[in-house]
Motif scaffolding. Structure first.
Motif, PDB file in Angstrom:
ATOM      1  N   THR A  78      56.038  33.411  26.157  1.00  0.00           N
ATOM      2  CA  THR A  78      55.382  34.140  24.930  1.00  0.00           C
ATOM      3  C   THR A  78      54.845  33.604  24.218  1.00  0.00           C
ATOM      4  O   THR A  78      54.081  33.806  22.965  1.00  0.00           O
ATOM      5  N   ASP A  79      54.905  31.957  24.052  1.00  0.00           N
ATOM      6  CA  ASP A  79      54.555  30.933  23.444  1.00  0.00           C
ATOM      7  C   ASP A  79      53.340  30.681  23.675  1.00  0.00           C
ATOM      8  O   ASP A  79      52.203  30.511  22.705  1.00  0.00           O
ATOM      9  N   ALA A  80      53.432  30.907  25.044  1.00  0.00           N
ATOM     10  CA  ALA A  80      51.493  30.372  25.260  1.00  0.00           C
ATOM     11  C   ALA A  80      50.253  32.130  25.096  1.00  0.00           C
ATOM     12  O   ALA A  80      49.144  31.312  25.255  1.00  0.00           O
ATOM     13  N   LEU A  81      51.279  33.217  24.702  1.00  0.00           N
ATOM     14  CA  LEU A  81      50.323  34.549  24.710  1.00  0.00           C
ATOM     15  C   LEU A  81      49.764  34.256  23.177  1.00  0.00           C
ATOM     16  O   LEU A  81      50.403  34.120  22.663  1.00  0.00           O
ATOM     17  N   SER A  82      48.447  34.737  23.213  1.00  0.00           N
ATOM     18  CA  SER A  82      47.834  35.227  22.484  1.00  0.00           C
ATOM     19  C   SER A  82      47.798  36.621  22.605  1.00  0.00           C
ATOM     20  O   SER A  82      46.991  37.347  23.317  1.00  0.00           O
ATOM     21  N   LYS A  83      48.387  37.635  21.628  1.00  0.00           N
ATOM     22  CA  LYS A  83      48.428  38.808  21.578  1.00  0.00           C
ATOM     23  C   LYS A  83      47.219  39.270  20.098  1.00  0.00           C
ATOM     24  O   LYS A  83      47.669  38.857  19.041  1.00  0.00           O
ATOM     25  N   LEU A  84      46.653  41.050  20.229  1.00  0.00           N
ATOM     26  CA  LEU A  84      45.709  41.814  18.963  1.00  0.00           C
ATOM     27  C   LEU A  84      45.892  42.730  19.110  1.00  0.00           C
ATOM     28  O   LEU A  84      46.066  43.522  20.206  1.00  0.00           O
ATOM     29  N   ARG A  85      46.126  43.691  18.192  1.00  0.00           N
ATOM     30  CA  ARG A  85      46.803  44.528  18.100  1.00  0.00           C
ATOM     31  C   ARG A  85      45.979  45.598  18.167  1.00  0.00           C
ATOM     32  O   ARG A  85      44.805  44.815  17.556  1.00  0.00           O
ATOM     33  N   ILE A  86      45.521  46.524  18.933  1.00  0.00           N
ATOM     34  CA  ILE A  86      44.648  47.465  18.505  1.00  0.00           C
ATOM     35  C   ILE A  86      44.954  48.646  18.509  1.00  0.00           C
ATOM     36  O   ILE A  86      46.269  49.404  18.316  1.00  0.00           O
ATOM     37  N   ASP A  87      44.249  49.112  17.706  1.00  0.00           N
ATOM     38  CA  ASP A  87      44.788  50.716  17.243  1.00  0.00           C
ATOM     39  C   ASP A  87      44.482  52.078  18.776  1.00  0.00           C
ATOM     40  O   ASP A  87      44.136  50.907  19.627  1.00  0.00           O
ATOM     41  N   ARG A  88      44.245  53.240  18.739  1.00  0.00           N
ATOM     42  CA  ARG A  88      44.802  53.914  20.217  1.00  0.00           C
ATOM     43  C   ARG A  88      42.853  53.902  20.043  1.00  0.00           C
ATOM     44  O   ARG A  88      42.673  54.465  21.089  1.00  0.00           O
ATOM     45  N   HIS A  89      41.857  53.596  19.644  1.00  0.00           N
ATOM     46  CA  HIS A  89      40.447  53.274  19.938  1.00  0.00           C
ATOM     47  C   HIS A  89      40.182  52.377  19.889  1.00  0.00           C
ATOM     48  O   HIS A  89      38.649  52.191  21.052  1.00  0.00           O
ATOM     49  N   GLY A  90      41.159  51.248  20.899  1.00  0.00           N
ATOM     50  CA  GLY A  90      40.492  50.234  20.460  1.00  0.00           C
ATOM     51  C   GLY A  90      39.925  49.074  19.316  1.00  0.00           C
ATOM     52  O   GLY A  90      39.559  48.053  20.021  1.00  0.00           O
TER      53      GLY A  90
END
Length: 101
Positions: A82-94
């Motif tokens: 998880t340290d090297a992951l870049s996560k981006l939250r999105i809504d249900r429409h992307g």
């Protein structure tokens, strides 16, 4: 040895046909295009790490619950990357939510 016979002619014709068939067969095999897909893992360098890029959209999974475990061909496991992951939250429409600046 200079006398012509029907048996000699038959042997000559059969040999000529056999040579022609073998030539055509070998030429077809030579011209045949064969595609072989193969992927080999280099296990000579056991301490080297390979960068893995993923672009995955999981709209129903919270970012905090997403983890990656990797295992290479030699059996070495890397757990919870998880340290090297870049996560981006999105809504249900992307559409991205809370875009880092």
């Amino acid at each position: 040895l200079k006398e012509r016979t029907l048996g000699g002619a038959a042997v000559s014709v059969a040999a000529t046909i056999l040579i022609a068939v073998l030539f055509v067969s070998e030429f077809r095999q030579y011209r045949l295009i064969e595609t072989v897909d193969k992927l080999d893992v280099d296990v000579s360098s056991t301490h080297a790490k390979i960068a893995i890029n993923l672009d995955i959209t999981l709209p129903a999974l919270p970012c905090s619950e997403f983890v990656v475990d990797a295992v290479d061909a030699s059996g070495v496991q890397q757990m919870r990357l998880t340290d090297a992951l870049s996560k981006l939250r999105i809504d249900r429409h992307g559409v991205p939510i809370d875009v880092p600046k």
